[in-house]
Design a protein around this motif. Structure first.
Motif, mmCIF file in Angstrom:
data_model
loop_
_atom_site.group_PDB
_atom_site.id
_atom_site.type_symbol
_atom_site.label_atom_id
_atom_site.label_comp_id
_atom_site.label_asym_id
_atom_site.label_seq_id
_atom_site.Cartn_x
_atom_site.Cartn_y
_atom_site.Cartn_z
ATOM 1 N N LEU A 34 0.993 -1.393 0.066
ATOM 2 C CA LEU A 34 0.164 -0.005 -0.099
ATOM 3 C C LEU A 34 1.134 1.259 0.195
ATOM 4 C CD1 LEU A 34 -1.796 -2.243 1.182
ATOM 5 C CD2 LEU A 34 -3.762 -0.255 2.730
ATOM 6 N N HIS A 35 0.407 2.479 -0.449
ATOM 7 C CA HIS A 35 0.532 3.562 -1.010
ATOM 8 C C HIS A 35 0.013 4.848 -0.660
ATOM 9 C CE1 HIS A 35 4.314 1.993 -3.667
ATOM 10 N NE2 HIS A 35 2.791 0.916 -4.452
ATOM 11 N N GLU A 36 1.427 5.714 0.260
ATOM 12 C CA GLU A 36 0.705 6.647 0.539
ATOM 13 C C GLU A 36 -0.142 7.666 -0.659
ATOM 14 O OE1 GLU A 36 1.009 10.347 3.722
ATOM 15 O OE2 GLU A 36 3.081 10.004 2.390
ATOM 16 N N ALA A 37 -0.418 7.578 -1.785
ATOM 17 C CA ALA A 37 -0.727 8.652 -2.599
ATOM 18 C C ALA A 37 -1.855 7.207 -3.158
ATOM 19 C CB ALA A 37 0.250 8.481 -3.324
ATOM 20 N N THR A 38 -2.131 6.401 -3.279
ATOM 21 C CA THR A 38 -3.224 5.735 -3.356
ATOM 22 C C THR A 38 -3.922 4.970 -2.578
ATOM 23 O OG1 THR A 38 -1.796 3.735 -4.344
ATOM 24 C CG2 THR A 38 -2.442 5.302 -5.735
ATOM 25 N N ASP A 39 -3.217 4.757 -1.260
ATOM 26 C CA ASP A 39 -4.526 3.846 -0.303
ATOM 27 C C ASP A 39 -4.190 4.324 0.747
ATOM 28 O OD1 ASP A 39 -4.224 1.063 -1.808
ATOM 29 O OD2 ASP A 39 -2.126 2.155 -1.505
ATOM 30 N N PHE A 40 -3.998 5.647 1.337
ATOM 31 C CA PHE A 40 -3.797 6.399 2.629
ATOM 32 C C PHE A 40 -3.593 8.003 2.277
ATOM 33 C CE2 PHE A 40 -0.221 3.214 3.820
ATOM 34 C CZ PHE A 40 -1.228 1.804 3.864
ATOM 35 N N PRO A 41 -5.612 8.485 2.401
ATOM 36 C CA PRO A 41 -5.745 9.901 2.005
ATOM 37 C C PRO A 41 -5.224 10.766 3.025
ATOM 38 C CG PRO A 41 -8.348 8.415 1.915
ATOM 39 C CD PRO A 41 -6.541 6.976 3.033
ATOM 40 N N ALA A 42 -5.287 12.110 2.798
ATOM 41 C CA ALA A 42 -4.752 12.795 3.323
ATOM 42 C C ALA A 42 -5.335 13.270 5.122
ATOM 43 C CB ALA A 42 -4.619 14.428 3.084
ATOM 44 N N GLY A 43 -4.507 12.837 5.800
ATOM 45 C CA GLY A 43 -5.935 12.214 7.096
ATOM 46 C C GLY A 43 -5.359 11.498 8.030
ATOM 47 N N THR A 44 -5.231 10.117 6.854
ATOM 48 C CA THR A 44 -4.544 8.662 7.554
ATOM 49 C C THR A 44 -3.817 8.751 8.938
ATOM 50 O OG1 THR A 44 -5.508 7.782 4.983
ATOM 51 C CG2 THR A 44 -4.548 6.732 7.129
ATOM 52 N N THR A 45 -4.048 8.314 10.036
ATOM 53 C CA THR A 45 -3.439 7.992 10.840
ATOM 54 C C THR A 45 -1.936 7.054 10.203
ATOM 55 O OG1 THR A 45 -4.985 6.619 12.467
ATOM 56 C CG2 THR A 45 -5.165 9.427 12.307
ATOM 57 N N ARG A 46 -1.070 7.244 11.162
ATOM 58 C CA ARG A 46 -0.255 6.138 11.132
ATOM 59 C C ARG A 46 -1.148 4.474 11.868
ATOM 60 N NH1 ARG A 46 1.553 8.675 7.613
ATOM 61 N NH2 ARG A 46 4.583 8.653 7.325
ATOM 62 N N TYR A 47 -1.829 4.921 12.793
ATOM 63 C CA TYR A 47 -2.705 4.004 13.698
ATOM 64 C C TYR A 47 -3.750 3.503 12.718
ATOM 65 C CZ TYR A 47 -5.621 1.077 16.882
ATOM 66 O OH TYR A 47 -6.420 0.229 17.599
ATOM 67 N N THR A 48 -4.439 4.064 12.373
ATOM 68 C CA THR A 48 -5.429 3.270 10.639
ATOM 69 C C THR A 48 -4.262 3.053 9.676
ATOM 70 O OG1 THR A 48 -6.988 4.834 11.548
ATOM 71 C CG2 THR A 48 -6.993 4.303 9.004
ATOM 72 N N ALA A 49 -3.169 3.720 9.042
ATOM 73 C CA ALA A 49 -2.348 2.748 8.351
ATOM 74 C C ALA A 49 -1.928 1.251 8.723
ATOM 75 C CB ALA A 49 -0.773 3.548 8.084
ATOM 76 N N GLY A 50 -1.587 1.894 9.728
ATOM 77 C CA GLY A 50 -1.441 -0.193 10.797
ATOM 78 C C GLY A 50 -2.398 -0.889 10.546
ATOM 79 N N TRP A 51 -2.808 -0.616 10.579
ATOM 80 C CA TRP A 51 -4.019 -1.790 11.023
ATOM 81 C C TRP A 51 -4.934 -1.801 9.769
ATOM 82 C CZ3 TRP A 51 -7.909 -2.631 15.476
ATOM 83 C CH2 TRP A 51 -8.793 -3.566 15.127
ATOM 84 N N ARG A 52 -4.789 -0.735 8.273
ATOM 85 C CA ARG A 52 -5.536 -1.264 7.163
ATOM 86 C C ARG A 52 -4.801 -1.953 6.368
ATOM 87 N NH1 ARG A 52 -9.789 0.256 4.769
ATOM 88 N NH2 ARG A 52 -10.189 0.814 2.496
ATOM 89 N N ALA A 53 -3.181 -1.813 7.017
ATOM 90 C CA ALA A 53 -1.562 -2.512 5.735
ATOM 91 C C ALA A 53 -2.412 -3.979 6.308
ATOM 92 C CB ALA A 53 -0.770 -2.001 6.077
ATOM 93 N N VAL A 54 -2.141 -4.516 7.081
ATOM 94 C CA VAL A 54 -1.662 -5.195 8.133
ATOM 95 C C VAL A 54 -3.142 -6.544 7.638
ATOM 96 C CG1 VAL A 54 -1.165 -7.008 9.919
ATOM 97 C CG2 VAL A 54 0.376 -5.544 9.397
#
Length: 288
Positions: A34-54
């Motif tokens: 997953l990439h920031e530009a395509t998968d993590f909209p502006a405002g996505t927290t790193r906690y949410t990124a960890g949850w969502r990616a895994v």
């Protein structure tokens, strides 16, 4: 080549790659990026990124009817901010705990864009493939559809708290284990319900006849412009990570009783064609 053509070319050379996961000696394994530009909209927290990616990789394990065992992640970023890294680890560990798995680490790398690559492992002696559906089977889906599409609308409106909340989906590992006793074919809806139906139909050499109303999440009603937009977010946007499965009609009640996430009967497996309310359902959805 687009993503689907590339995957087909890989499958021709590597038949063990399987469906949502590869199957090797009673284990399933999957990997995602997953990439920031395509998968993590502006405002996505790193906690949410960890949850969502895994969680995305755990969802693949769920779709095979396997028990999740462990996950790892590669965390790549321009710099390693200690608070952001800690929040990411918390999210990754918490989604693993929700799936009764263990987060066991991974790797760090410098990169000009925040990027995450995840791998998840699971165990099953009898994986559910995409290729077992037969005409007459029921078509069912767990949970509700459209949360990720609704989340994106909230991010776009700077309502990042609600966007993050909706982005943290629960991987349907427990549901996948329960459905494994009944399902003839199964996959997750990461590319959207419509595309998932086409992929199941193609793998099983059959058709799917689906009818409304679909189990679209109530969060969609707060952001959809009209009924057409509501269907777009629920059936085509994707990234919902629910399970789409087929099973014999006489097993629906038993399957529904065993799935805490909820199970909705949305249609029937047919000889050919994929339709919604009798009209051809476009084969489109999330594209990487």
């Amino acid at each position: 080549m687009d993503e689907r053509a590339a995957l087909a070319a890989i499958a021709d050379r590597l038949p063990a790659t399987g469906d949502d996961c590869a199957v090797v000696d009673g284990q399933v394994i999957t990997t995602d990026m997953l990439h920031e530009a395509t998968d993590f909209p502006a405002g996505t927290t790193r906690y949410t990124a960890g949850w969502r990616a895994v969680g995305a990789s755990l969802s693949d394990v769920a779709s095979m009817g396997a028990a999740a065992t462990a996950a790892v992640a590669v965390y790549a970023a321009p710099e390693f901010d200690p608070e952001e890294l800690s929040a990411f680890l918390d999210g990754a560990a918490d989604v693993c705990e929700a799936a009764d798995a263990e987060y066991v680490g991974g790797d760090l790398d410098g990169h000009d864009e925040f990027t995450v690559a995840t791998t998840a492992l699971g165990e099953t002696d009898d994986p559910v493939l995409r290729s077992g559906a037969t005409p007459g089977d029921a078509v069912c889906v767990t949970g509700t559809l459209g949360r990720s599409g609704a989340a994106l609308r909230h991010f776009e409106r700077d309502d990042v708290e609600r966007g993050n909340e909706l982005f943290r989906f629960e991987p349907r590992v427990a549901a996948g284990r329960a459905l494994a006793e009944h399902a003839t074919a199964m996959m997750d809806s990461s590319d959207g319900l419509a595309r998932s139906l086409h992929q199941l139909a193609e793998a099983s050499d059959c058709g799917m006849d689906v009818e409304t109303p679909l189990p679209i999440d109530e969060s969609v009603d707060a952001v959809a412009d009209d009924g057409e937009d509501r269907l777009e977010l629920g059936a085509f946007f994707g990234e919902d990570f629910e399970l789409v499965c087929t099973l014999p009609e006489d097993r629906i009640d038993d399957a529904r009783a065993s799935v805490d996430a909820g199970l909705t009967h949305i249609g029937t497996v047919t000889e050919g064609g994929v339709t919604l309310d009798g009209e051809p359902l476009p084969d489109r959805g999330w594209t990487h």
